[in-house]
Design a protein around this motif. Structure first.
Motif, PDB file in Angstrom:
ATOM      1  N   ASN A  10      21.023  49.896 -12.219  1.00  0.00           N
ATOM      2  CA  ASN A  10      19.837  50.461 -11.748  1.00  0.00           C
ATOM      3  C   ASN A  10      18.756  50.483 -13.054  1.00  0.00           C
ATOM      4  N   VAL A  11      18.530  49.301 -13.333  1.00  0.00           N
ATOM      5  CA  VAL A  11      17.283  49.117 -14.406  1.00  0.00           C
ATOM      6  C   VAL A  11      16.520  48.034 -13.731  1.00  0.00           C
ATOM      7  N   ARG A  12      15.393  48.021 -14.349  1.00  0.00           N
ATOM      8  CA  ARG A  12      14.159  47.098 -13.661  1.00  0.00           C
ATOM      9  C   ARG A  12      13.569  46.199 -14.706  1.00  0.00           C
ATOM     10  N   PRO A  13      14.270  44.970 -14.912  1.00  0.00           N
ATOM     11  CA  PRO A  13      13.868  43.729 -15.773  1.00  0.00           C
ATOM     12  C   PRO A  13      12.542  43.493 -15.779  1.00  0.00           C
ATOM     13  N   TRP A  14      11.513  43.910 -16.679  1.00  0.00           N
ATOM     14  CA  TRP A  14      10.321  43.480 -16.868  1.00  0.00           C
ATOM     15  C   TRP A  14       9.436  44.050 -15.607  1.00  0.00           C
ATOM     16  N   GLY A  15      10.041  45.339 -15.216  1.00  0.00           N
ATOM     17  CA  GLY A  15       9.358  46.024 -14.054  1.00  0.00           C
ATOM     18  C   GLY A  15       9.674  45.576 -12.860  1.00  0.00           C
ATOM     19  N   ASP A  17      12.263  44.463  -9.169  1.00  0.00           N
ATOM     20  CA  ASP A  17      13.342  45.590  -8.612  1.00  0.00           C
ATOM     21  C   ASP A  17      14.387  45.980  -9.405  1.00  0.00           C
ATOM     22  N   PRO A  18      14.828  46.995  -8.979  1.00  0.00           N
ATOM     23  CA  PRO A  18      16.282  47.422  -9.646  1.00  0.00           C
ATOM     24  C   PRO A  18      17.498  46.493  -9.588  1.00  0.00           C
ATOM     25  N   VAL A  19      18.148  46.336 -10.789  1.00  0.00           N
ATOM     26  CA  VAL A  19      19.296  45.508 -10.735  1.00  0.00           C
ATOM     27  C   VAL A  19      20.375  46.073 -11.445  1.00  0.00           C
ATOM     28  N   ASP A  20      21.686  45.516 -11.276  1.00  0.00           N
ATOM     29  CA  ASP A  20      22.624  45.676 -12.244  1.00  0.00           C
ATOM     30  C   ASP A  20      22.979  44.594 -13.022  1.00  0.00           C
ATOM     31  N   ILE A  21      23.283  44.918 -14.488  1.00  0.00           N
ATOM     32  CA  ILE A  21      23.655  43.705 -15.273  1.00  0.00           C
ATOM     33  C   ILE A  21      24.882  43.832 -15.867  1.00  0.00           C
ATOM     34  N   ALA A  22      25.726  42.890 -15.855  1.00  0.00           N
ATOM     35  CA  ALA A  22      26.937  42.946 -16.425  1.00  0.00           C
ATOM     36  C   ALA A  22      26.874  42.188 -17.732  1.00  0.00           C
ATOM     37  N   ILE A  23      27.711  42.975 -18.742  1.00  0.00           N
ATOM     38  CA  ILE A  23      27.597  42.376 -19.959  1.00  0.00           C
ATOM     39  C   ILE A  23      28.876  42.527 -20.539  1.00  0.00           C
ATOM     40  N   GLU A  24      29.269  41.137 -21.232  1.00  0.00           N
ATOM     41  CA  GLU A  24      30.548  40.871 -21.807  1.00  0.00           C
ATOM     42  C   GLU A  24      30.366  40.533 -23.137  1.00  0.00           C
ATOM     43  N   ASP A  25      30.987  41.392 -24.111  1.00  0.00           N
ATOM     44  CA  ASP A  25      31.015  40.968 -25.479  1.00  0.00           C
ATOM     45  C   ASP A  25      29.617  40.757 -26.025  1.00  0.00           C
ATOM     46  N   GLY A  26      28.641  41.655 -25.677  1.00  0.00           N
ATOM     47  CA  GLY A  26      27.470  41.610 -26.036  1.00  0.00           C
ATOM     48  C   GLY A  26      26.287  40.578 -25.346  1.00  0.00           C
ATOM     49  N   ARG A  27      27.018  39.868 -24.533  1.00  0.00           N
ATOM     50  CA  ARG A  27      26.122  38.743 -23.700  1.00  0.00           C
ATOM     51  C   ARG A  27      25.998  39.325 -22.299  1.00  0.00           C
ATOM     52  N   THR A  29      26.280  38.471 -18.463  1.00  0.00           N
ATOM     53  CA  THR A  29      26.973  37.497 -17.895  1.00  0.00           C
ATOM     54  C   THR A  29      26.363  37.357 -16.378  1.00  0.00           C
ATOM     55  N   GLU A  30      25.829  38.332 -15.987  1.00  0.00           N
ATOM     56  CA  GLU A  30      25.512  38.421 -14.497  1.00  0.00           C
ATOM     57  C   GLU A  30      24.384  39.387 -14.348  1.00  0.00           C
ATOM     58  N   ILE A  31      23.425  39.289 -13.336  1.00  0.00           N
ATOM     59  CA  ILE A  31      22.319  40.112 -12.720  1.00  0.00           C
ATOM     60  C   ILE A  31      22.486  39.815 -11.349  1.00  0.00           C
ATOM     61  N   ARG A  32      22.476  41.334 -10.585  1.00  0.00           N
ATOM     62  CA  ARG A  32      22.420  41.366  -9.174  1.00  0.00           C
ATOM     63  C   ARG A  32      21.847  42.346  -8.723  1.00  0.00           C
ATOM     64  N   PRO A  33      21.242  42.507  -7.267  1.00  0.00           N
ATOM     65  CA  PRO A  33      20.444  43.633  -6.871  1.00  0.00           C
ATOM     66  C   PRO A  33      21.705  44.872  -7.225  1.00  0.00           C
ATOM     67  N   ALA A  34      20.793  46.070  -7.421  1.00  0.00           N
ATOM     68  CA  ALA A  34      21.586  47.183  -7.747  1.00  0.00           C
ATOM     69  C   ALA A  34      22.228  47.739  -6.761  1.00  0.00           C
ATOM     70  N   ALA A  35      23.618  48.078  -6.741  1.00  0.00           N
ATOM     71  CA  ALA A  35      24.393  48.653  -6.068  1.00  0.00           C
ATOM     72  C   ALA A  35      24.005  50.155  -5.555  1.00  0.00           C
ATOM     73  N   ALA A  36      24.487  50.380  -4.307  1.00  0.00           N
ATOM     74  CA  ALA A  36      24.178  51.732  -3.912  1.00  0.00           C
ATOM     75  C   ALA A  36      24.744  52.896  -4.898  1.00  0.00           C
TER      76      ALA A  36
END
Length: 283
Positions: A10-15, A17-27, A29-36
């Motif tokens: 639930n964050v808004r990259p550059w303002g 729509d909200p997304v979820d961002i998956a991070i592995e070992d500091g990188r 790896t995936e950006i997808r629409p925010a889950a409910a």
């Protein structure tokens, strides 16, 4: 949070729509629409703005007076580079500068405002030796890996005019700084070739970069730029030399300005500066 797998939700990259961002070992790896609803272990961003970490390309965290009383400039009626240096040297011991606690406080303030990387110029002189570098290392142990710091051993009070400073810079290079610095070789040391030759020699011998404060104007400022560019190519240090400030570049005729900018590109010399009031607009 390196060497971990987690999801920032639930964050808004550059303002956007909200997304979820998956991070592995500091990188990422995936950006997808925010889950409910977030899963266990997720970090809830609360709908806040998401931006890359800011980079402060020129700081002096070892000698910041953050949290200290206001100290006025008292050296003379007209502030100068020499005056600022003298004023600071006269006051710093009274406020226990440098020290690890104030350095850590500044780094935490950077983080609070979104700065996650900085290059910091650490004073090296005959009074404090390498104590500033030790304070920065201690502060980084306190702050951890939340902020990336590149270090510059900075001879603010001069290089050649203070016998023993070159030895300290060499010791700092051996102690692990990323760069060694210099300051206005024409007006501070009054020996452009001598200062630059000595600094480039340490950089080549110890395998470190260079970051040079240049404030001089007029033909002297242009000459210093040209000397740095030539030595960078001769020493094969392309990509490892930076000029800080370099305000003269904004004052030059367009053809000379273009020549210097093209020369910087050819030599692989970077330039970090600021839009300071009272100086000519920078290109």
């Amino acid at each position: 949070m390196t060497d971990q797998h987690y999801r920032l939700t639930n964050v808004r990259p550059w303002g956007a729509d909200p997304v979820d961002i998956a991070i592995e070992d500091g990188r990422i790896t995936e950006i997808r629409p925010a889950a409910a609803s977030p899963a266990a272990g997720d970090v809830d961003g609360g709908g806040l703005l998401a931006l890359p970490g800011f980079i402060n390309t020129h700081s002096h965290v070892d000698k910041s007076w953050w949290g200290q009383p206001w100290v006025s400039y008292t050296y003379s009626d007209h502030p100068t580079v020499e005056g600022w240096i003298a004023n600071e040297r006269a006051q710093r011991s009274k406020y226990d500068i440098p020290n690890a606690l104030s350095t850590a406080a500044v780094l935490r303030e950077f983080l609070r405002h979104g700065t996650t990387a900085t290059r910091t110029h650490i004073d090296v002189d005959l009074d404090i030796g390498l104590r500033g570098l030790e304070c920065v290392k201690a502060a980084l142990n306190e702050v951890g890996d939340a902020i990336q710091v590149k270090t510059v051993a900075f001879p603010q009070d001069g290089v050649l005019r203070r016998p023993g400073v070159l030895k300290l810079l060499d010791e700092a290079a051996q102690a692990g700084v990323d760069y060694i610095g210099g300051l206005d070789p024409g007006t501070i040391d009054r020996d452009v070739e001598g200062q630059l030759d000595a600094l480039f020699d340490i950089a080549v011998t110890r395998g470190v970069g260079l970051d040079l404060h240049l404030h001089d104007f007029g033909s002297l400022g242009v000459y210093e730029f040209r000397q740095v560019m030539r030595r960078t190519i001769d020493a094969k240090l392309q990509g490892r030399v930076n000029i800080s400030h370099g305000f003269v570049l904004g004052t030059l005729p367009q053809n000379v300005q273009a020549e210097i900018v093209e020369g910087l590109a050819e030599a692989g010399v970077s330039w970090t500066t600021v839009a300071m009031g009272g100086t000519a607009p920078l290109p």
